[in-house]
Design a protein around this motif. Structure first.
Motif, PDB file in Angstrom:
ATOM      1  N   ILE A 114       0.832  -1.199   0.000  1.00 62.08           N
ATOM      2  CA  ILE A 114       0.000   0.000   0.000  1.00 62.08           C
ATOM      3  C   ILE A 114       0.871   1.254   0.000  1.00 62.08           C
ATOM      4  CG2 ILE A 114      -0.238  -0.004   2.529  1.00 62.08           C
ATOM      5  CD1 ILE A 114      -2.862   1.149  -0.085  1.00 62.08           C
ATOM      6  N   GLU A 115       2.020   1.211   0.665  1.00 63.35           N
ATOM      7  CA  GLU A 115       2.920   2.357   0.662  1.00 63.35           C
ATOM      8  C   GLU A 115       3.407   2.666  -0.748  1.00 63.35           C
ATOM      9  OE1 GLU A 115       6.756   3.961   3.236  1.00 63.35           O
ATOM     10  OE2 GLU A 115       6.446   1.806   3.018  1.00 63.35           O
ATOM     11  N   THR A 116       3.782   1.623  -1.483  1.00 58.83           N
ATOM     12  CA  THR A 116       4.247   1.808  -2.856  1.00 58.83           C
ATOM     13  C   THR A 116       3.128   2.322  -3.747  1.00 58.83           C
ATOM     14  OG1 THR A 116       5.893   0.055  -2.613  1.00 58.83           O
ATOM     15  CG2 THR A 116       5.240   0.633  -4.861  1.00 58.83           C
ATOM     16  N   ILE A 117       1.937   1.761  -3.596  1.00 55.98           N
ATOM     17  CA  ILE A 117       0.800   2.160  -4.420  1.00 55.98           C
ATOM     18  C   ILE A 117       0.450   3.628  -4.179  1.00 55.98           C
ATOM     19  CG2 ILE A 117      -1.688   1.815  -4.731  1.00 55.98           C
ATOM     20  CD1 ILE A 117      -1.140  -1.204  -4.328  1.00 55.98           C
ATOM     21  N   ILE A 118       0.412   4.037  -2.922  1.00 62.18           N
ATOM     22  CA  ILE A 118       0.097   5.438  -2.612  1.00 62.18           C
ATOM     23  C   ILE A 118       1.135   6.371  -3.234  1.00 62.18           C
ATOM     24  CG2 ILE A 118       0.035   7.151  -0.748  1.00 62.18           C
ATOM     25  CD1 ILE A 118      -1.289   5.014   1.003  1.00 62.18           C
ATOM     26  N   LYS A 119       2.415   6.043  -3.080  1.00 58.88           N
ATOM     27  CA  LYS A 119       3.468   6.898  -3.636  1.00 58.88           C
ATOM     28  C   LYS A 119       3.368   6.990  -5.156  1.00 58.88           C
ATOM     29  CE  LYS A 119       6.922   6.379   0.039  1.00 58.88           C
ATOM     30  NZ  LYS A 119       8.245   5.818   0.410  1.00 58.88           N
ATOM     31  N   ASP A 120       3.059   5.856  -5.794  1.00 63.42           N
ATOM     32  CA  ASP A 120       2.935   5.865  -7.254  1.00 63.42           C
ATOM     33  C   ASP A 120       1.781   6.758  -7.706  1.00 63.42           C
ATOM     34  OD1 ASP A 120       5.097   4.203  -7.568  1.00 63.42           O
ATOM     35  OD2 ASP A 120       3.919   2.384  -7.901  1.00 63.42           O
ATOM     36  N   PHE A 121       0.658   6.686  -6.993  1.00 61.76           N
ATOM     37  CA  PHE A 121      -0.472   7.544  -7.326  1.00 61.76           C
ATOM     38  C   PHE A 121      -0.132   9.016  -7.089  1.00 61.76           C
ATOM     39  CE2 PHE A 121      -3.560   3.852  -6.515  1.00 61.76           C
ATOM     40  CZ  PHE A 121      -3.807   3.677  -7.861  1.00 61.76           C
ATOM     41  N   GLU A 122       0.538   9.309  -5.977  1.00 62.04           N
ATOM     42  CA  GLU A 122       0.876  10.694  -5.640  1.00 62.04           C
ATOM     43  C   GLU A 122       1.813  11.329  -6.660  1.00 62.04           C
ATOM     44  OE1 GLU A 122       0.659  10.777  -0.738  1.00 62.04           O
ATOM     45  OE2 GLU A 122       2.493  10.081  -1.731  1.00 62.04           O
ATOM     46  N   ASN A 123       2.644  10.514  -7.263  1.00 59.65           N
ATOM     47  CA  ASN A 123       3.690  11.045  -8.139  1.00 59.65           C
ATOM     48  C   ASN A 123       3.258  11.232  -9.585  1.00 59.65           C
ATOM     49  OD1 ASN A 123       5.541  11.221  -6.055  1.00 59.65           O
ATOM     50  ND2 ASN A 123       6.300   9.131  -6.358  1.00 59.65           N
ATOM     51  N   ILE A 124       2.002  10.907  -9.898  1.00 64.42           N
ATOM     52  CA  ILE A 124       1.523  11.136 -11.256  1.00 64.42           C
ATOM     53  C   ILE A 124       1.410  12.648 -11.490  1.00 64.42           C
ATOM     54  CG2 ILE A 124      -0.395  10.826 -12.869  1.00 64.42           C
ATOM     55  CD1 ILE A 124      -1.070   8.235 -11.391  1.00 64.42           C
ATOM     56  N   THR A 125       2.027  13.146 -12.533  1.00 62.36           N
ATOM     57  CA  THR A 125       1.954  14.571 -12.878  1.00 62.36           C
ATOM     58  C   THR A 125       0.521  14.947 -13.282  1.00 62.36           C
ATOM     59  OG1 THR A 125       4.228  14.437 -13.670  1.00 62.36           O
ATOM     60  CG2 THR A 125       2.966  16.351 -14.361  1.00 62.36           C
ATOM     61  N   PRO A 126      -0.046  16.037 -12.787  1.00 62.95           N
ATOM     62  CA  PRO A 126       0.551  17.147 -12.024  1.00 62.95           C
ATOM     63  C   PRO A 126       0.511  16.951 -10.516  1.00 62.95           C
ATOM     64  CG  PRO A 126      -1.674  17.728 -12.629  1.00 62.95           C
ATOM     65  CD  PRO A 126      -1.431  16.361 -13.208  1.00 62.95           C
ATOM     66  N   GLY A 127       0.260  15.745 -10.043  1.00 63.40           N
ATOM     67  CA  GLY A 127       0.230  15.464  -8.622  1.00 63.40           C
ATOM     68  C   GLY A 127      -1.175  15.217  -8.112  1.00 63.40           C
ATOM     69  N   TYR A 128      -1.323  14.198  -7.283  1.00 60.02           N
ATOM     70  CA  TYR A 128      -2.627  13.839  -6.721  1.00 60.02           C
ATOM     71  C   TYR A 128      -2.546  13.751  -5.196  1.00 60.02           C
ATOM     72  CZ  TYR A 128      -4.719  12.910 -11.264  1.00 60.02           C
ATOM     73  OH  TYR A 128      -5.239  13.052 -12.524  1.00 60.02           O
ATOM     74  N   LEU A 129      -3.559  14.279  -4.533  1.00 62.66           N
ATOM     75  CA  LEU A 129      -3.747  14.082  -3.104  1.00 62.66           C
ATOM     76  C   LEU A 129      -4.452  12.748  -2.929  1.00 62.66           C
ATOM     77  CD1 LEU A 129      -3.842  15.144  -0.132  1.00 62.66           C
ATOM     78  CD2 LEU A 129      -6.070  16.134  -0.708  1.00 62.66           C
ATOM     79  N   VAL A 130      -3.855  11.849  -2.159  1.00 58.05           N
ATOM     80  CA  VAL A 130      -4.372  10.488  -2.033  1.00 58.05           C
ATOM     81  C   VAL A 130      -4.819  10.228  -0.597  1.00 58.05           C
ATOM     82  CG1 VAL A 130      -3.846   8.035  -2.269  1.00 58.05           C
ATOM     83  CG2 VAL A 130      -2.871   9.686  -3.886  1.00 58.05           C
ATOM     84  N   LYS A 131      -6.045   9.785  -0.445  1.00 61.91           N
ATOM     85  CA  LYS A 131      -6.581   9.435   0.869  1.00 61.91           C
ATOM     86  C   LYS A 131      -7.172   8.025   0.811  1.00 61.91           C
ATOM     87  CE  LYS A 131      -7.456  14.105   2.595  1.00 61.91           C
ATOM     88  NZ  LYS A 131      -8.454  15.028   3.209  1.00 61.91           N
ATOM     89  N   VAL A 132      -6.758   7.208   1.773  1.00 68.43           N
ATOM     90  CA  VAL A 132      -7.131   5.794   1.806  1.00 68.43           C
ATOM     91  C   VAL A 132      -8.018   5.546   3.016  1.00 68.43           C
ATOM     92  CG1 VAL A 132      -6.268   3.431   1.914  1.00 68.43           C
ATOM     93  CG2 VAL A 132      -4.927   5.203   0.759  1.00 68.43           C
TER      94      VAL A 132
END
Length: 363
Positions: free
Chosen positions: A127-145
């Motif tokens: 889940i840590e890797t998945i969250i970071k991958d989602f966050e790093n998509i340009t232009p950037g995403y706020l991710v809440k699980v």
């Protein structure tokens, strides 16, 4: 009307929940032929059946613009029922196709669904890797699980699933996971029970065929009380069985939500009626998943069971779909999501997962 691109769509439970709240799916994909046919029957000709890894969303002009991407990427490698290789599993990395679509289409938001086991898979590294991958998509995403129990959102079934919501940071929309609407606490609506959900179901014709059942199984079920399972069979009885998961020969309790409806498996995992000593029909399973009676499933009994068991219960995401609507209606107060995202990133993954809805309001 917000437009959805739907990935790993299955029969369409997640899409249906959003449709019922004013959204529309304009393009969908799933690999399973029968699930794709069910989706087409109920949503129209927007399904593209095939291997998502062979689709390039960067160059495929047939994939339209969208406001929201939905998807329940395959969960077997994260499930607590099966062995859990997590990201190392054969299907664990299919979420990267979800990433590709988000990167290509840049929707204002995305919603990804998965099993509870995702949260602890690979010692929380998945889940840590998945969250970071989602966050790093340009232009950037706020991710809440958040972990949802859909019974707390009006579904007549105790079913826990992880919902990952991402908001494009330049929108300035600080999404908050909705609080439960149902439960035993004060000010909440009472749980919807299995008995309430199945009322009058015998009058529905589609997907309501009774399964064949062995006389031995009937006798076993007669030994199991309402809400019980195989462990209620007396040890000294010749029909006693041992060493099985709790789903085996589980009978519904009419006075509470049902236990989780599962997609596949033999050996007494079909889910069982009470008071009748028999397996649930697929229409009864669909009722417990909050599908309306006019939603028609295509395929044989086993295929339809799989579609229903793999689906997100539509009613369970109504609160989430409504909580996202202000983003698409431009009816919200702008906030600096970079600052909020930075606060979340400074937390450990376990700290982030411990955040509840109330705490999220302060982030």
């Amino acid at each position: 009307m917000p437009k959805i691109v739907s990935l790993f769509s299955g029969c369409g439970g997640l899409d249906l929940g959003f449709h019922q709240c004013g959204y529309k799916t304009v393009w969908a994909n799933d690999f399973n032929k029968w699930a794709a046919e069910t989706f087409t029957r109920n949503f129209g000709n927007v399904m593209h059946c095939g291997d998502i890894e062979l689709i390039d969303p960067y160059i495929d002009d047939s994939i339209p613009h969208c406001d929201l991407i939905l998807g329940g990427f395959p969960c077997q490698d994260f499930s607590i029922i099966w062995k859990r290789p997590g990201l190392n599993g054969e299907r664990g990395n299919l979420y990267k196709s979800f990433l590709r679509f988000i990167d290509a289409k840049k929707p204002k938001a995305f919603v990804a669904e998965n099993v509870k086991g995702l949260l602890s898979a690979n010692k929380y590294k998945a889940i840590e890797t998945i969250i970071k991958d989602f966050e790093n998509i340009t232009p950037g995403y706020l991710v809440k699980v958040q972990l949802y129990n859909f019974a707390e959102y009006g579904v007549p079934q105790f079913r826990e699933r992880v919902l990952i919501v991402g908001i494009r940071k330049n929108t300035g929309f600080n999404f908050i996971h909705p609080s439960p609407t149902h439960g035993n606490k004060e000010l909440l609506l009472p749980f919807v029970t299995a008995g309430e959900a199945l009322e009058g179901v015998e009058q529905i014709k589609s997907n309501n065929e009774h399964m064949n059942i062995q006389p031995k199984t009937i006798e076993m079920l007669k030994l199991i009380p309402e809400g019980g399972n195989f462990t209620d069979i007396p040890k000294e009885h010749p029909l006693y069985v041992k060493g099985m998961i709790s789903h085996v020969y589980r009978r519904i309790n009419r006075n509470e939500p049902s236990k989780t409806i599962i997609a596949a498996g033999g050996g007494g995992t079909w889910g069982y009626h009470y008071p009748e000593p028999r397996p649930l029909t697929n229409r009864e399973r669909a009722r417990l998943q909050s599908f309306p009676d006019n939603f028609e499933f295509i395929g044989n009994n086993a295929e339809v069971r799989r579609q229903i068991g793999n689906a997100v219960p539509p009613r369970g995401v109504h609160a989430l779909a409504k909580a996202l609507l202000p983003l698409f209606e431009n009816s919200y107060q702008y906030e600096n999501l970079d600052k909020i995202s930075d606060k979340l990133k400074r937390m450990s993954i376990r700290e982030r997962l411990l955040l509840d809805t109330i705490n999220n309001k302060n982030i």
